[in-house]
Design a protein around this motif. Sequence first.
Motif, mmCIF file in Angstrom:
data_model
loop_
_atom_site.group_PDB
_atom_site.id
_atom_site.type_symbol
_atom_site.label_atom_id
_atom_site.label_comp_id
_atom_site.label_asym_id
_atom_site.label_seq_id
_atom_site.Cartn_x
_atom_site.Cartn_y
_atom_site.Cartn_z
ATOM 1 N N GLY A 27 0.861 -1.165 -0.011
ATOM 2 C CA GLY A 27 -0.043 -0.151 -0.069
ATOM 3 C C GLY A 27 0.893 1.335 -0.096
ATOM 4 N N PRO A 28 0.245 2.428 0.059
ATOM 5 C CA PRO A 28 0.996 3.609 0.078
ATOM 6 C C PRO A 28 2.084 3.801 0.989
ATOM 7 C CG PRO A 28 -1.266 4.113 -0.278
ATOM 8 C CD PRO A 28 -1.378 2.862 -0.012
ATOM 9 N N ASN A 29 1.802 3.325 2.381
ATOM 10 C CA ASN A 29 2.898 3.481 3.366
ATOM 11 C C ASN A 29 3.775 2.359 3.286
ATOM 12 O OD1 ASN A 29 1.062 5.379 4.622
ATOM 13 N ND2 ASN A 29 1.364 4.553 6.602
ATOM 14 N N THR A 30 3.563 1.246 3.001
ATOM 15 C CA THR A 30 4.516 0.171 3.174
ATOM 16 C C THR A 30 5.600 0.079 1.499
ATOM 17 O OG1 THR A 30 2.842 -1.282 2.047
ATOM 18 C CG2 THR A 30 3.282 -1.401 4.265
ATOM 19 N N LEU A 31 4.937 0.575 0.681
ATOM 20 C CA LEU A 31 5.720 0.511 -0.658
ATOM 21 C C LEU A 31 6.567 1.912 -0.477
ATOM 22 C CD1 LEU A 31 3.002 -0.407 -3.403
ATOM 23 C CD2 LEU A 31 5.084 -1.700 -2.783
ATOM 24 N N SER A 32 5.991 2.947 -0.023
ATOM 25 C CA SER A 32 6.939 4.361 0.233
ATOM 26 C C SER A 32 8.085 4.006 1.096
ATOM 27 C CB SER A 32 6.150 5.550 0.582
ATOM 28 O OG SER A 32 5.640 5.441 1.855
ATOM 29 N N ALA A 86 -3.868 12.321 -2.817
ATOM 30 C CA ALA A 86 -3.581 11.758 -4.308
ATOM 31 C C ALA A 86 -2.274 12.535 -4.838
ATOM 32 C CB ALA A 86 -4.839 11.876 -5.219
ATOM 33 N N ALA A 87 -2.441 14.125 -4.962
ATOM 34 C CA ALA A 87 -1.373 14.770 -5.238
ATOM 35 C C ALA A 87 0.107 14.719 -4.526
ATOM 36 C CB ALA A 87 -1.750 16.400 -4.929
ATOM 37 N N TYR A 88 -0.374 14.593 -2.913
ATOM 38 C CA TYR A 88 1.042 14.192 -2.227
ATOM 39 C C TYR A 88 1.741 13.138 -2.656
ATOM 40 C CZ TYR A 88 4.116 13.714 1.700
ATOM 41 O OH TYR A 88 5.219 13.457 2.542
ATOM 42 N N PHE A 89 0.821 11.731 -2.730
ATOM 43 C CA PHE A 89 1.448 10.762 -3.228
ATOM 44 C C PHE A 89 2.337 10.801 -4.580
ATOM 45 C CE2 PHE A 89 -1.738 8.680 -0.276
ATOM 46 C CZ PHE A 89 -0.777 8.492 0.740
ATOM 47 N N VAL A 90 1.557 11.436 -5.663
ATOM 48 C CA VAL A 90 2.269 11.616 -6.891
ATOM 49 C C VAL A 90 3.563 12.243 -6.648
ATOM 50 C CG1 VAL A 90 2.151 12.731 -9.173
ATOM 51 C CG2 VAL A 90 0.013 11.473 -8.309
ATOM 52 N N TYR A 91 3.627 13.494 -5.819
ATOM 53 C CA TYR A 91 4.913 14.013 -5.494
ATOM 54 C C TYR A 91 5.796 13.165 -5.051
ATOM 55 C CZ TYR A 91 8.006 17.364 -3.115
ATOM 56 O OH TYR A 91 9.025 17.987 -2.554
ATOM 57 N N LEU A 92 5.315 12.465 -3.978
ATOM 58 C CA LEU A 92 6.432 11.507 -3.403
ATOM 59 C C LEU A 92 6.878 10.651 -4.289
ATOM 60 C CD1 LEU A 92 7.841 10.441 -0.874
ATOM 61 C CD2 LEU A 92 5.822 9.235 -0.544
ATOM 62 N N PRO A 112 12.861 12.160 1.583
ATOM 63 C CA PRO A 112 11.565 12.264 2.640
ATOM 64 C C PRO A 112 11.986 12.597 3.792
ATOM 65 C CG PRO A 112 10.923 10.603 0.987
ATOM 66 C CD PRO A 112 12.466 10.669 0.905
ATOM 67 N N ARG A 113 11.574 13.684 4.659
ATOM 68 C CA ARG A 113 11.879 13.710 6.188
ATOM 69 C C ARG A 113 11.043 13.034 6.774
ATOM 70 N NH1 ARG A 113 14.798 18.462 6.289
ATOM 71 N NH2 ARG A 113 15.792 18.521 4.350
ATOM 72 N N TRP A 114 11.222 12.698 8.261
ATOM 73 C CA TRP A 114 10.114 11.910 9.080
ATOM 74 C C TRP A 114 8.757 12.652 8.879
ATOM 75 C CZ3 TRP A 114 7.532 14.160 13.211
ATOM 76 C CH2 TRP A 114 8.205 15.428 13.726
ATOM 77 N N PHE A 115 8.790 14.026 8.982
ATOM 78 C CA PHE A 115 7.262 14.758 8.974
ATOM 79 C C PHE A 115 6.554 14.209 7.892
ATOM 80 C CE2 PHE A 115 10.424 17.929 8.085
ATOM 81 C CZ PHE A 115 9.914 18.530 6.781
ATOM 82 N N GLU A 116 7.276 14.292 6.919
ATOM 83 C CA GLU A 116 6.636 13.935 5.751
ATOM 84 C C GLU A 116 5.979 12.225 5.650
ATOM 85 O OE1 GLU A 116 8.420 15.249 1.805
ATOM 86 O OE2 GLU A 116 10.067 15.504 2.960
ATOM 87 N N GLY A 117 6.708 11.783 6.213
ATOM 88 C CA GLY A 117 6.169 10.273 6.494
ATOM 89 C C GLY A 117 4.878 10.242 7.314
ATOM 90 N N THR A 118 5.027 11.271 8.546
ATOM 91 C CA THR A 118 3.607 11.468 9.297
ATOM 92 C C THR A 118 2.418 11.966 8.522
ATOM 93 O OG1 THR A 118 5.115 11.956 11.166
ATOM 94 C CG2 THR A 118 2.786 12.674 11.306
ATOM 95 N N LEU A 119 2.742 13.046 7.512
ATOM 96 C CA LEU A 119 1.500 13.508 6.612
ATOM 97 C C LEU A 119 1.256 12.518 5.876
ATOM 98 C CD1 LEU A 119 0.079 15.686 5.810
ATOM 99 C CD2 LEU A 119 1.885 16.237 4.091
ATOM 100 N N LEU A 120 2.010 11.594 5.421
ATOM 101 C CA LEU A 120 1.619 10.453 4.232
ATOM 102 C C LEU A 120 0.671 9.682 5.042
ATOM 103 C CD1 LEU A 120 3.621 8.820 1.800
ATOM 104 C CD2 LEU A 120 2.223 7.332 3.093
ATOM 105 N N SER A 121 0.955 9.267 6.243
ATOM 106 C CA SER A 121 0.072 8.471 6.885
ATOM 107 C C SER A 121 -1.456 8.869 7.238
ATOM 108 C CB SER A 121 0.665 7.824 8.368
ATOM 109 O OG SER A 121 1.600 6.905 8.234
#
Length: 205
Positions: A27-32, A86-92, A112-121
């Motif tokens: 999924g988005p989290n695990t694959l990223s 969706a826009a954030y995931f495309v950017y990542l 990607p920084r740690w806080f970007e991981g927080t935002l992604l979740s």
Amino acid sequence: RKPQGSTLLETLPSFILAALALAGSPGPNTLSLAAVGAAFGRTIAWRYMIGLTLGMVGVIAIVGSGLQSLLFAVPGAAPVVTVLAAAYFVYLAYRIATAPPLDTDPDPAAAPRWFEGTLLSLVNPKAYAAMAAMFSGFVLVAGDPLQDGLFKAGVLVATLLAVNVAWLLIGAALTGLLRNPRTARIINIAFAALLIVSVIIAVRL
């Protein structure tokens, strides 16, 4: 009515298996996380993993408290959140696809920084769907909703940590291949494409 201890002992194994299946599936989290581990190395990926996990703690709190239902009851909120996510995931995915080949000292500023991981979740639709299924589909402590919710949250956080470590190590195991520029580009683009596919599936849940 069965004793609370009996309910817990009977239901907990099924709850853990379901949590592993939902949290551990691609999924988005695990694959990223695997992609960051592969593209930028294990050390940088640990920080990103911490951010992802903190974000999931937030998702668990939002779903477990019922706040999710209130947020998405606001007219127009769900489509706006979906588009932003969706826009954030495309950017990542773009950052992962364009990551340079690893050298002996990867540049932390490009990752990607740690806080970007927080935002992604926090913006991951799959995360909310999975946690909602876990909270609504099981009763671990009968007759005490607060204790039941807290126990579920604790088990879910422990499961997510185990899953995240596994995916990080899977990604980091590829770092040796990413020292070759051509191989690095192929692997990074593949991870980025898989991330986009996982986002499309998650948004359609």
